[in-house]
Scaffold this motif. Structure first.
Motif, PDB file in Angstrom:
ATOM      1  N   ARG A  66       0.833  -1.203   0.000  1.00  0.00           N
ATOM      2  CA  ARG A  66       0.000   0.000   0.000  1.00  0.00           C
ATOM      3  C   ARG A  66       0.866   1.250   0.000  1.00  0.00           C
ATOM      4  O   ARG A  66       0.567   2.223  -0.679  1.00  0.00           O
ATOM      5  N   ALA A  67       1.938   1.236   0.773  1.00  0.00           N
ATOM      6  CA  ALA A  67       2.823   2.400   0.833  1.00  0.00           C
ATOM      7  C   ALA A  67       3.428   2.687  -0.540  1.00  0.00           C
ATOM      8  O   ALA A  67       3.464   3.842  -0.988  1.00  0.00           O
ATOM      9  N   TRP A  68       3.897   1.642  -1.213  1.00  0.00           N
ATOM     10  CA  TRP A  68       4.483   1.837  -2.550  1.00  0.00           C
ATOM     11  C   TRP A  68       3.425   2.291  -3.551  1.00  0.00           C
ATOM     12  O   TRP A  68       3.677   3.166  -4.376  1.00  0.00           O
ATOM     13  N   ALA A  69       2.230   1.685  -3.471  1.00  0.00           N
ATOM     14  CA  ALA A  69       1.150   2.081  -4.377  1.00  0.00           C
ATOM     15  C   ALA A  69       0.764   3.541  -4.141  1.00  0.00           C
ATOM     16  O   ALA A  69       0.529   4.297  -5.089  1.00  0.00           O
ATOM     17  N   HIS A  70       0.727   3.946  -2.879  1.00  0.00           N
ATOM     18  CA  HIS A  70       0.402   5.328  -2.528  1.00  0.00           C
ATOM     19  C   HIS A  70       1.457   6.280  -3.094  1.00  0.00           C
ATOM     20  O   HIS A  70       1.122   7.307  -3.694  1.00  0.00           O
ATOM     21  N   GLY A  71       2.723   5.934  -2.910  1.00  0.00           N
ATOM     22  CA  GLY A  71       3.803   6.765  -3.427  1.00  0.00           C
ATOM     23  C   GLY A  71       3.790   6.842  -4.948  1.00  0.00           C
ATOM     24  O   GLY A  71       3.959   7.929  -5.531  1.00  0.00           O
ATOM     25  N   ILE A 115       3.380  10.089  -7.484  1.00  0.00           N
ATOM     26  CA  ILE A 115       4.299  10.387  -8.588  1.00  0.00           C
ATOM     27  C   ILE A 115       3.526  10.481  -9.903  1.00  0.00           C
ATOM     28  O   ILE A 115       3.763  11.375 -10.719  1.00  0.00           O
ATOM     29  N   ASN A 116       2.578   9.574 -10.104  1.00  0.00           N
ATOM     30  CA  ASN A 116       1.748   9.621 -11.301  1.00  0.00           C
ATOM     31  C   ASN A 116       0.948  10.923 -11.361  1.00  0.00           C
ATOM     32  O   ASN A 116       0.850  11.565 -12.409  1.00  0.00           O
TER      33      ASN A 116
END
Length: 192
Positions: free
Chosen positions: A10-15, A19-20
């Motif tokens: 979730r943390a990576w997806a949020h980050g 960025i997107n």
């Protein structure tokens, strides 16, 4: 990857989502730049400035990534006091999102220095009024953003303040993109 999910995925997806989003904002900013009839961009004769601006853009993306992780940690694991929150940041047994949020202020200060050096360097390389205003705006808004970040920590990251912090981050990003455009714009010869 929503609600109470505390996984690193979730943390990576949020980050990556942030960025997107910032990439989309950059594209919209470039569209507005050219929509107002501004000139094309070129690195010819300005490679040093282009590399410095590229580094500043990448550093800002890293800042966005760490900010997303810090905000997620604040949201999922709210602290009751500032002392408790700081203790969790340094506790080796605390959730990784809490230990990672400590990096955001470190990255923010570093990126602030980078943006100031690159912004004013771009002005010195280009000596245009627009570039000066954008460098000055970037310095001022980033300074306000740092103060807002300190307030965010002090007030234990209320959602409204996290949203304000994100909105000002968007302003910093737009100013950086416009600064790059101003520093790399090709001045077309006037019609004779």
């Amino acid at each position: 990857l929503v609600a109470g999910d505390t996984s690193m995925m979730r943390a990576w997806a949020h980050g990556l989502h942030l960025i997107n989003t910032f990439t989309l904002v950059a594209v919209l900013t470039l569209s507005a730049w050219w929509g107002y009839g501004r000139g094309r961009l070129s690195t010819k004769g300005r490679r040093g400035v282009a590399y410095a601006l590229s580094g500043a853009i990448l550093a800002t993306m890293l800042l966005v990534l760490t900010g997303g992780i810090a905000a997620l940690g604040d949201t999922l694991f709210p602290s009751q006091t500032l002392r408790e929150g700081l203790a969790m940041d340094f506790n080796p047994s605390a959730h990784v999102l809490l230990r990672l949020r400590l990096w955001h202020p470190v990255v923010a200060i570093t990126v602030g220095v980078i943006l100031n050096v690159v912004g004013w360097g771009a002005y010195r390389a280009r000596r245009r009024r627009l570039t000066w205003w954008l460098a000055a705006g970037l310095t001022a808004v980033f300074g306000a953003q740092l103060a807002l970040g300190v307030l965010n920590v002090y007030l234990l990251a209320p959602v409204w303040l996290q949203l304000a912090h994100l909105a000002i981050a968007d302003v910093v990003w737009v100013l950086l993109v416009l600064l790059a455009c101003s520093a790399l714009e090709v001045e077309e010869p006037a019609d004779v």
